[in-house]
Design a protein around this motif. Structure first.
Motif, PDB file in Angstrom:
ATOM      1  N   LEU A  11       0.830  -1.196   0.000  1.00  0.00           N
ATOM      2  CA  LEU A  11       0.000   0.000   0.000  1.00  0.00           C
ATOM      3  C   LEU A  11       0.870   1.253   0.000  1.00  0.00           C
ATOM      4  CD1 LEU A  11      -2.727   1.472   0.327  1.00  0.00           C
ATOM      5  CD2 LEU A  11      -2.427   1.231   2.786  1.00  0.00           C
ATOM      6  N   ALA A  12       1.888   1.281   0.854  1.00  0.00           N
ATOM      7  CA  ALA A  12       2.755   2.459   0.956  1.00  0.00           C
ATOM      8  C   ALA A  12       3.506   2.722  -0.338  1.00  0.00           C
ATOM      9  CB  ALA A  12       3.739   2.279   2.115  1.00  0.00           C
ATOM     10  N   SER A  13       3.786   1.686  -1.115  1.00  0.00           N
ATOM     11  CA  SER A  13       4.510   1.891  -2.369  1.00  0.00           C
ATOM     12  C   SER A  13       3.675   2.648  -3.397  1.00  0.00           C
ATOM     13  CB  SER A  13       4.973   0.552  -2.947  1.00  0.00           C
ATOM     14  OG  SER A  13       3.872  -0.189  -3.421  1.00  0.00           O
ATOM     15  N   HIS A  14       2.343   2.720  -3.195  1.00  0.00           N
ATOM     16  CA  HIS A  14       1.465   3.436  -4.118  1.00  0.00           C
ATOM     17  C   HIS A  14       1.126   4.847  -3.636  1.00  0.00           C
ATOM     18  CE1 HIS A  14       0.967  -0.045  -6.636  1.00  0.00           C
ATOM     19  NE2 HIS A  14       0.704  -0.763  -5.580  1.00  0.00           N
ATOM     20  N   LEU A  15       1.593   5.215  -2.442  1.00  0.00           N
ATOM     21  CA  LEU A  15       1.354   6.555  -1.943  1.00  0.00           C
ATOM     22  C   LEU A  15       2.485   7.469  -2.391  1.00  0.00           C
ATOM     23  CD1 LEU A  15       0.309   5.830   1.755  1.00  0.00           C
ATOM     24  CD2 LEU A  15      -1.178   6.498  -0.128  1.00  0.00           C
ATOM     25  N   PRO A  16       2.163   8.692  -2.755  1.00  0.00           N
ATOM     26  CA  PRO A  16       3.243   9.613  -3.119  1.00  0.00           C
ATOM     27  C   PRO A  16       4.024  10.029  -1.875  1.00  0.00           C
ATOM     28  CG  PRO A  16       1.129  10.731  -3.157  1.00  0.00           C
ATOM     29  CD  PRO A  16       0.842   9.283  -2.892  1.00  0.00           C
ATOM     30  N   PHE A  17       5.338  10.207  -2.022  1.00  0.00           N
ATOM     31  CA  PHE A  17       6.157  10.667  -0.919  1.00  0.00           C
ATOM     32  C   PHE A  17       5.815  12.115  -0.623  1.00  0.00           C
ATOM     33  CE2 PHE A  17       8.962   7.264  -2.547  1.00  0.00           C
ATOM     34  CZ  PHE A  17       9.038   6.513  -1.385  1.00  0.00           C
ATOM     35  N   VAL A  24       4.922  17.311  -2.167  1.00  0.00           N
ATOM     36  CA  VAL A  24       4.441  15.986  -2.566  1.00  0.00           C
ATOM     37  C   VAL A  24       5.089  15.624  -3.900  1.00  0.00           C
ATOM     38  CG1 VAL A  24       2.418  14.560  -3.055  1.00  0.00           C
ATOM     39  CG2 VAL A  24       2.230  16.475  -1.442  1.00  0.00           C
ATOM     40  N   ASP A  25       5.779  14.488  -3.936  1.00  0.00           N
ATOM     41  CA  ASP A  25       6.408  14.021  -5.175  1.00  0.00           C
ATOM     42  C   ASP A  25       5.370  13.322  -6.043  1.00  0.00           C
ATOM     43  OD1 ASP A  25       8.884  15.004  -4.488  1.00  0.00           O
ATOM     44  OD2 ASP A  25       9.561  13.133  -3.579  1.00  0.00           O
ATOM     45  N   LEU A  26       5.200  13.833  -7.262  1.00  0.00           N
ATOM     46  CA  LEU A  26       4.232  13.275  -8.207  1.00  0.00           C
ATOM     47  C   LEU A  26       4.890  13.086  -9.579  1.00  0.00           C
ATOM     48  CD1 LEU A  26       1.173  15.509  -7.253  1.00  0.00           C
ATOM     49  CD2 LEU A  26       1.543  13.114  -6.620  1.00  0.00           C
ATOM     50  N   PRO A  27       5.915  12.238  -9.652  1.00  0.00           N
ATOM     51  CA  PRO A  27       6.568  12.042 -10.951  1.00  0.00           C
ATOM     52  C   PRO A  27       5.616  11.388 -11.947  1.00  0.00           C
ATOM     53  CG  PRO A  27       7.343  10.418  -9.372  1.00  0.00           C
ATOM     54  CD  PRO A  27       6.481  11.382  -8.611  1.00  0.00           C
ATOM     55  N   GLY A  28       5.705  11.828 -13.197  1.00  0.00           N
ATOM     56  CA  GLY A  28       4.869  11.255 -14.242  1.00  0.00           C
ATOM     57  C   GLY A  28       3.449  11.783 -14.262  1.00  0.00           C
ATOM     58  N   VAL A  29       3.154  12.774 -13.422  1.00  0.00           N
ATOM     59  CA  VAL A  29       1.810  13.356 -13.364  1.00  0.00           C
ATOM     60  C   VAL A  29       1.834  14.717 -14.041  1.00  0.00           C
ATOM     61  CG1 VAL A  29       0.037  14.249 -11.795  1.00  0.00           C
ATOM     62  CG2 VAL A  29       1.230  12.126 -11.231  1.00  0.00           C
TER      63      VAL A  29
END
Length: 141
Positions: free
Chosen positions: A32-38, A53-58
């Motif tokens: 689950l945590a791997s799908h949350l943004p840092f 909030v890190d949102l790479p590829g967004v």
């Protein structure tokens, strides 16, 4: 003597099942945590907080930020597709999904002055304290 050995065996079996259960819970949480943004929360000054909030590829247009009750929620849609076609080779990797992260807001945050900026895959949200809660220095005369 036989009763003691049986009790020890029963306790050992229970302990093993608890340990196995904790392992499953840990694996599930890690998935689950791997799908949350840092995200990072920092105090910029005595009156301002910053959430990164890190949102790479967004893409910027795929980000939604809302304040509801005492929560600020960042929702983003990630759409990524890497496709490579050759004469005898085809590769297609994609990552598609909705990601979301919520933050509890204390009562001293001014909901009307929340600002956001998105640059190079990082969303920066600025939170200011309400005027009545800001630090005020008083000069002694």
């Amino acid at each position: 003597m036989e009763v003691t050995k049986t009790a020890k065996d029963a306790v050992q079996k229970v302990e093993e099942k608890v340990e196995n259960g904790l392992g499953v819970i840990k694996d599930s949480f890690n998935n689950l945590a791997s799908h949350l943004p840092f995200a990072n929360l920092a105090k910029k000054s005595s009156d301002t907080f910053v959430i990164e909030v890190d949102l790479p590829g967004v893409k910027k247009e795929d980000i939604d930020i809302k304040v509801e009750d005492d929560y600020l929620t960042v929702t983003a849609l990630r759409k990524f597709k890497n496709e490579l076609k050759e004469d005898d080779y085809y590769l297609c990797e994609s990552d598609y999904g909705l990601i979301s992260r919520s933050f509890a807001l204390s009562e001293n945050i001014d909901r009307d002055s929340i600002g956001a900026k998105f640059e190079n895959g990082r969303l920066t949200i600025t939170l200011d304290k309400v005027a009545s809660k800001k630090v005020k220095n008083i000069t002694v005369g």
